[in-house]
Design an enzyme around this catalytic site. Structure first.
Site, PDB file in Angstrom:
ATOM      1  N   GLU A 203      -1.059 -10.875   3.264  1.00  0.00           N
ATOM      2  CA  GLU A 203      -0.776 -10.023   4.435  1.00  0.00           C
ATOM      3  C   GLU A 203      -1.097 -10.763   5.724  1.00  0.00           C
ATOM      4  O   GLU A 203      -0.352 -10.690   6.703  1.00  0.00           O
ATOM      5  CB  GLU A 203      -1.601  -8.733   4.363  1.00  0.00           C
ATOM      6  CG  GLU A 203      -1.115  -7.769   3.295  1.00  0.00           C
ATOM      7  CD  GLU A 203      -2.007  -6.553   3.127  1.00  0.00           C
ATOM      8  OE1 GLU A 203      -1.499  -5.526   2.676  1.00  0.00           O
ATOM      9  OE2 GLU A 203      -3.210  -6.616   3.424  1.00  0.00           O
TER      10      GLU A 203
ATOM     11  N   GLY B 259      -7.028  -4.869   3.410  1.00  0.00           N
ATOM     12  CA  GLY B 259      -7.388  -5.466   2.132  1.00  0.00           C
ATOM     13  C   GLY B 259      -7.860  -4.460   1.100  1.00  0.00           C
ATOM     14  O   GLY B 259      -8.223  -4.843  -0.018  1.00  0.00           O
TER      15      GLY B 259
ATOM     16  N   ASP C  10       3.072  -2.957   8.124  1.00  0.00           N
ATOM     17  CA  ASP C  10       2.034  -2.960   7.081  1.00  0.00           C
ATOM     18  C   ASP C  10       1.034  -1.829   7.350  1.00  0.00           C
ATOM     19  O   ASP C  10       0.946  -1.324   8.476  1.00  0.00           O
ATOM     20  CB  ASP C  10       1.314  -4.330   7.087  1.00  0.00           C
ATOM     21  CG  ASP C  10       0.642  -4.637   5.752  1.00  0.00           C
ATOM     22  OD1 ASP C  10       0.557  -3.739   4.886  1.00  0.00           O
ATOM     23  OD2 ASP C  10       0.198  -5.791   5.583  1.00  0.00           O
ATOM     24  N   GLY C  11       0.303  -1.468   6.326  1.00  0.00           N
ATOM     25  CA  GLY C  11      -0.730  -0.438   6.466  1.00  0.00           C
ATOM     26  C   GLY C  11      -2.050  -1.047   6.905  1.00  0.00           C
ATOM     27  O   GLY C  11      -2.143  -2.251   7.169  1.00  0.00           O
TER      28      GLY C  11
ATOM     29  N   GLY D  63       0.817  -1.216   0.000  1.00  0.00           N
ATOM     30  CA  GLY D  63       0.000   0.000   0.000  1.00  0.00           C
ATOM     31  C   GLY D  63       0.843   1.255   0.000  1.00  0.00           C
ATOM     32  O   GLY D  63       2.083   1.202   0.019  1.00  0.00           O
TER      33      GLY D  63
END
Ligand code: 5RP
Length: 227
Positions: free
Chosen positions: A105, A97, A83-84, A29
């Site tokens: 992920e 997602g 992670d975002g 992302g």
């Protein structure tokens, strides 16, 4: 500070969590992008790490910055994944997602000792559900899965991409489910998993250990999950 600047601030900040000679999970992302970029800069200065990617897109990006990429099946445990997220609640329960990489992920997050979420303040919510919940499904049965989800009092379920469906890295489709406020995320997650054809949901529950939230006034908020 605008959204792009906040994403950059949070993503770059996370690079300072990375220890030399460790195995890192790299997210997907526009916020994770800045983490990957900062990691690439650190590697130019001599940092040595290896990484597992959460999407093909991130693997290509990381490789372009000189970060060595390993396959998930070839590693045991990941020290730290950054992670975002699309939504973050006060207990660090997440919806993910939006970028379509939820399955990989979640698999990467599941073998990570720490999952650090990088996000801007717009992702913070009191309760999950304003963002449509992505559900990854088997293409051959997506219409039946959609009907079952509509029967679960979900007023709207859209096939991502419509007539030209979005195909995930693992060859599946995504249904974006407009549940609205989710009262019991654990129960909903279990209920969705009971539908044949559902591969994974975007509910990341009890997975994030920390969050780095960038605010419009330029300050960074660090949140740790209470154990
Ligand atoms: C991809 C994701 C992303 O992490 C999420 O959509 C947040 O993306 P961005 O940082 O671009 O807002 O879950 O599947």
């Amino acid at each position: 500070m605008d959204a792009l600047a906040m994403k950059k601030l949070a993503g770059e900040f996370a690079a300072r969590y990375v220890e030399p000679h460790t195995l890192i999970g790299i997210g997907t992302g526009s916020t994770a992008y800045w983490f990957i970029q900062a990691l690439g800069e650190k590697m130019k200065q001599g940092l040595q790490i290896q990484a597992v990617a959460t999407s093909k897109e991130s693997a290509i990006l990381a490789a372009s910055f000189g970060i060595p990429i390993l396959e998930l099946n070839d590693v045991d445990e990941i020290a730290l994944t950054v992670d975002g997220a699309d939504e973050v609640d006060p207990r660090l329960q997440l919806i993910k997602g939006g970028g379509g990489a939820l399955l990989q992920e979640k698999m990467v997050a599941a073998v990570s000792r720490r999952l650090v979420i990088v996000a801007d303040e717009r992702k913070q919510v009191a309760q999950l559900g304003a963002f449509p919940l992505p559900v990854e499904v088997i293409p051959a049965g997506w219409k039946h899965v959609r009907r079952r989800i509509l029967e679960m009092s979900c007023p709207k379920v859209e096939l991502r991409g419509g007539t030209q469906p979005f195909v995930t890295d693992h060859g599946h489709y995504i249904l974006d489910c407009y549940f609205g406020q989710i009262q019991d995320a654990h129960a909903l997650n279990l209920q969705l998993h009971e539908i044949p054809g559902v591969v994974e949901t975007g509910l990341f529950l009890n997975m994030a250990t920390e969050a780095i939230i960038a605010h419009a006034d330029g300050h960074i908020q660090l949140i740790k999950r209470e154990s």
